[in-house]
Design a protein around this motif. Sequence first.
Motif, mmCIF file in Angstrom:
data_model
loop_
_atom_site.group_PDB
_atom_site.id
_atom_site.type_symbol
_atom_site.label_atom_id
_atom_site.label_comp_id
_atom_site.label_asym_id
_atom_site.label_seq_id
_atom_site.Cartn_x
_atom_site.Cartn_y
_atom_site.Cartn_z
ATOM 1 N N GLN A 3 0.855 -1.185 0.000
ATOM 2 C CA GLN A 3 0.000 0.000 0.000
ATOM 3 C C GLN A 3 0.893 1.237 0.000
ATOM 4 O OE1 GLN A 3 -0.580 -2.473 2.636
ATOM 5 N NE2 GLN A 3 -1.711 -3.502 1.000
ATOM 6 N N LEU A 4 0.513 2.207 -0.818
ATOM 7 C CA LEU A 4 1.280 3.439 -0.958
ATOM 8 C C LEU A 4 0.381 4.630 -0.660
ATOM 9 C CD1 LEU A 4 3.032 2.599 -4.355
ATOM 10 C CD2 LEU A 4 3.993 2.333 -2.064
ATOM 11 N N VAL A 5 0.882 5.556 0.156
ATOM 12 C CA VAL A 5 0.124 6.754 0.503
ATOM 13 C C VAL A 5 0.993 7.975 0.270
ATOM 14 C CG1 VAL A 5 -1.118 8.002 2.302
ATOM 15 C CG2 VAL A 5 -1.237 5.500 2.207
ATOM 16 N N GLU A 6 0.533 8.854 -0.620
ATOM 17 C CA GLU A 6 1.285 10.070 -0.944
ATOM 18 C C GLU A 6 0.797 11.230 -0.094
ATOM 19 O OE1 GLU A 6 0.461 8.318 -5.246
ATOM 20 O OE2 GLU A 6 -0.738 8.733 -3.462
ATOM 21 N N SER A 7 1.668 12.209 0.065
ATOM 22 C CA SER A 7 1.306 13.466 0.712
ATOM 23 C C SER A 7 2.250 14.550 0.220
ATOM 24 C CB SER A 7 1.391 13.354 2.237
ATOM 25 O OG SER A 7 2.704 13.049 2.642
ATOM 26 N N GLY A 8 1.846 15.806 0.437
ATOM 27 C CA GLY A 8 2.733 16.917 0.141
ATOM 28 C C GLY A 8 2.361 17.744 -1.068
ATOM 29 N N GLY A 9 1.327 17.358 -1.791
ATOM 30 C CA GLY A 9 0.932 18.153 -2.945
ATOM 31 C C GLY A 9 0.294 19.463 -2.520
ATOM 32 N N GLY A 10 0.030 20.318 -3.507
ATOM 33 C CA GLY A 10 -0.623 21.586 -3.211
ATOM 34 C C GLY A 10 -0.418 22.599 -4.309
ATOM 35 N N CYS A 95 2.702 7.864 -6.745
ATOM 36 C CA CYS A 95 3.804 7.038 -6.260
ATOM 37 C C CYS A 95 3.652 5.640 -6.846
ATOM 38 C CB CYS A 95 3.764 6.992 -4.739
ATOM 39 S SG CYS A 95 5.091 6.057 -3.986
ATOM 40 N N ASN A 96 4.778 5.029 -7.149
ATOM 41 C CA ASN A 96 4.779 3.715 -7.782
ATOM 42 C C ASN A 96 5.837 2.835 -7.141
ATOM 43 O OD1 ASN A 96 6.366 2.031 -10.066
ATOM 44 N ND2 ASN A 96 4.182 2.036 -10.541
ATOM 45 N N ALA A 97 5.516 1.565 -6.980
ATOM 46 C CA ALA A 97 6.487 0.599 -6.475
ATOM 47 C C ALA A 97 6.404 -0.666 -7.318
ATOM 48 C CB ALA A 97 6.211 0.269 -5.011
ATOM 49 N N LYS A 98 7.557 -1.253 -7.549
ATOM 50 C CA LYS A 98 7.606 -2.487 -8.332
ATOM 51 C C LYS A 98 8.395 -3.545 -7.569
ATOM 52 C CE LYS A 98 7.799 -0.275 -12.922
ATOM 53 N NZ LYS A 98 8.012 1.106 -12.514
ATOM 54 N N ASN A 99 7.994 -4.805 -7.743
ATOM 55 C CA ASN A 99 8.812 -5.884 -7.196
ATOM 56 C C ASN A 99 9.628 -6.499 -8.332
ATOM 57 O OD1 ASN A 99 7.241 -7.771 -8.587
ATOM 58 N ND2 ASN A 99 6.022 -8.333 -6.799
ATOM 59 N N PRO A 100 10.524 -7.419 -8.038
ATOM 60 C CA PRO A 100 11.394 -7.973 -9.085
ATOM 61 C C PRO A 100 10.633 -8.729 -10.177
ATOM 62 C CG PRO A 100 12.357 -8.348 -6.938
ATOM 63 C CD PRO A 100 10.966 -7.830 -6.700
ATOM 64 N N PHE A 101 9.367 -9.040 -9.959
ATOM 65 C CA PHE A 101 8.564 -9.735 -10.959
ATOM 66 C C PHE A 101 7.709 -8.764 -11.753
ATOM 67 C CE2 PHE A 101 9.951 -13.636 -9.241
ATOM 68 C CZ PHE A 101 9.993 -13.477 -7.870
ATOM 69 N N SER A 102 8.034 -7.467 -11.642
ATOM 70 C CA SER A 102 7.363 -6.402 -12.392
ATOM 71 C C SER A 102 5.916 -6.200 -11.989
ATOM 72 C CB SER A 102 7.465 -6.642 -13.904
ATOM 73 O OG SER A 102 8.823 -6.611 -14.320
ATOM 74 N N VAL A 103 5.528 -6.689 -10.822
ATOM 75 C CA VAL A 103 4.207 -6.358 -10.293
ATOM 76 C C VAL A 103 4.271 -4.932 -9.780
ATOM 77 C CG1 VAL A 103 2.477 -6.885 -8.534
ATOM 78 C CG2 VAL A 103 3.702 -8.741 -9.708
ATOM 79 N N GLN A 104 3.292 -4.106 -10.168
ATOM 80 C CA GLN A 104 3.317 -2.688 -9.808
ATOM 81 C C GLN A 104 2.208 -2.353 -8.814
ATOM 82 O OE1 GLN A 104 4.383 0.324 -12.815
ATOM 83 N NE2 GLN A 104 3.821 -1.231 -14.331
ATOM 84 N N TYR A 105 2.526 -1.392 -7.989
ATOM 85 C CA TYR A 105 1.545 -0.853 -7.051
ATOM 86 C C TYR A 105 1.515 0.660 -7.222
ATOM 87 C CZ TYR A 105 2.411 -5.415 -4.979
ATOM 88 O OH TYR A 105 2.562 -6.767 -4.792
ATOM 89 N N TRP A 106 0.320 1.240 -7.019
ATOM 90 C CA TRP A 106 0.153 2.683 -7.206
ATOM 91 C C TRP A 106 -0.510 3.313 -5.995
ATOM 92 C CZ3 TRP A 106 2.155 5.063 -11.429
ATOM 93 C CH2 TRP A 106 2.464 4.272 -12.536
ATOM 94 N N GLY A 107 -0.097 4.547 -5.718
ATOM 95 C CA GLY A 107 -0.790 5.339 -4.716
ATOM 96 C C GLY A 107 -2.017 5.981 -5.332
ATOM 97 N N GLN A 108 -2.737 6.732 -4.505
ATOM 98 C CA GLN A 108 -3.988 7.336 -4.963
ATOM 99 C C GLN A 108 -3.762 8.626 -5.738
ATOM 100 O OE1 GLN A 108 -2.762 7.682 -1.968
ATOM 101 N NE2 GLN A 108 -3.050 9.829 -1.380
ATOM 102 N N GLY A 109 -2.564 9.174 -5.647
ATOM 103 C CA GLY A 109 -2.243 10.400 -6.366
ATOM 104 C C GLY A 109 -2.395 11.642 -5.506
ATOM 105 N N THR A 110 -1.569 12.635 -5.794
ATOM 106 C CA THR A 110 -1.653 13.918 -5.106
ATOM 107 C C THR A 110 -1.499 15.035 -6.141
ATOM 108 O OG1 THR A 110 -0.786 15.241 -3.263
ATOM 109 C CG2 THR A 110 0.826 13.993 -4.537
ATOM 110 N N GLN A 111 -2.349 16.036 -6.022
ATOM 111 C CA GLN A 111 -2.369 17.114 -7.014
ATOM 112 C C GLN A 111 -1.276 18.127 -6.719
ATOM 113 O OE1 GLN A 111 -4.560 17.666 -9.797
ATOM 114 N NE2 GLN A 111 -3.073 19.302 -10.234
ATOM 115 N N VAL A 112 -0.535 18.474 -7.761
ATOM 116 C CA VAL A 112 0.433 19.566 -7.700
ATOM 117 C C VAL A 112 0.015 20.602 -8.736
ATOM 118 C CG1 VAL A 112 2.820 20.266 -8.124
ATOM 119 C CG2 VAL A 112 2.330 18.133 -6.891
ATOM 120 N N THR A 113 -0.198 21.816 -8.277
ATOM 121 C CA THR A 113 -0.599 22.898 -9.167
ATOM 122 C C THR A 113 0.400 24.033 -9.052
ATOM 123 O OG1 THR A 113 -2.947 22.340 -8.911
ATOM 124 C CG2 THR A 113 -2.427 24.520 -9.785
ATOM 125 N N VAL A 114 0.991 24.402 -10.188
ATOM 126 C CA VAL A 114 1.957 25.499 -10.219
ATOM 127 C C VAL A 114 1.305 26.658 -10.958
ATOM 128 C CG1 VAL A 114 4.278 26.223 -10.828
ATOM 129 C CG2 VAL A 114 3.813 23.812 -10.281
#
Length: 116
Positions: A3-10, A95-114
């Motif tokens: 499980q992946l949890v992102e923070s810090g966007g804005g 955020c993304n994570a991969k294991n050696p078998f190329s299985v991928q996991y994704w976070g829910q995403g965080t918005q960055v606005t410039v």
Amino acid sequence: QVQLVESGGGLVQPGGSLRLSCGASGSTFSIYIMGWYRQAPGKQRELVASIRSGSITNYGDSVKGRFTISRDNAKNTVYLQMDSLKSEDTAVYYCNAKNPFSVQYWGQGTQVTVSS
């Protein structure tokens, strides 16, 4: 499972900085590489930066020299320091994570606005 949890966007002005964090939990021992991707409206998801065992990093061409990825293995956390932000950096960052078998996991995403 991981499980992946992102923070810090804005919202930040052009030229400013933000730091994103991504905490991993679950089967973190299986993670081989972690990274950040982003997706702007109407565009494909693209690699921003990745880091693998041995602190080997890789960056997308558009962020080289401005963004820095780092990893704290003790905290199972990966960071993305974003400096000299531009309007074209506006996107949802995943955020993304991969294991050696190329299985991928994704976070829910965080918005960055410039924007001014």
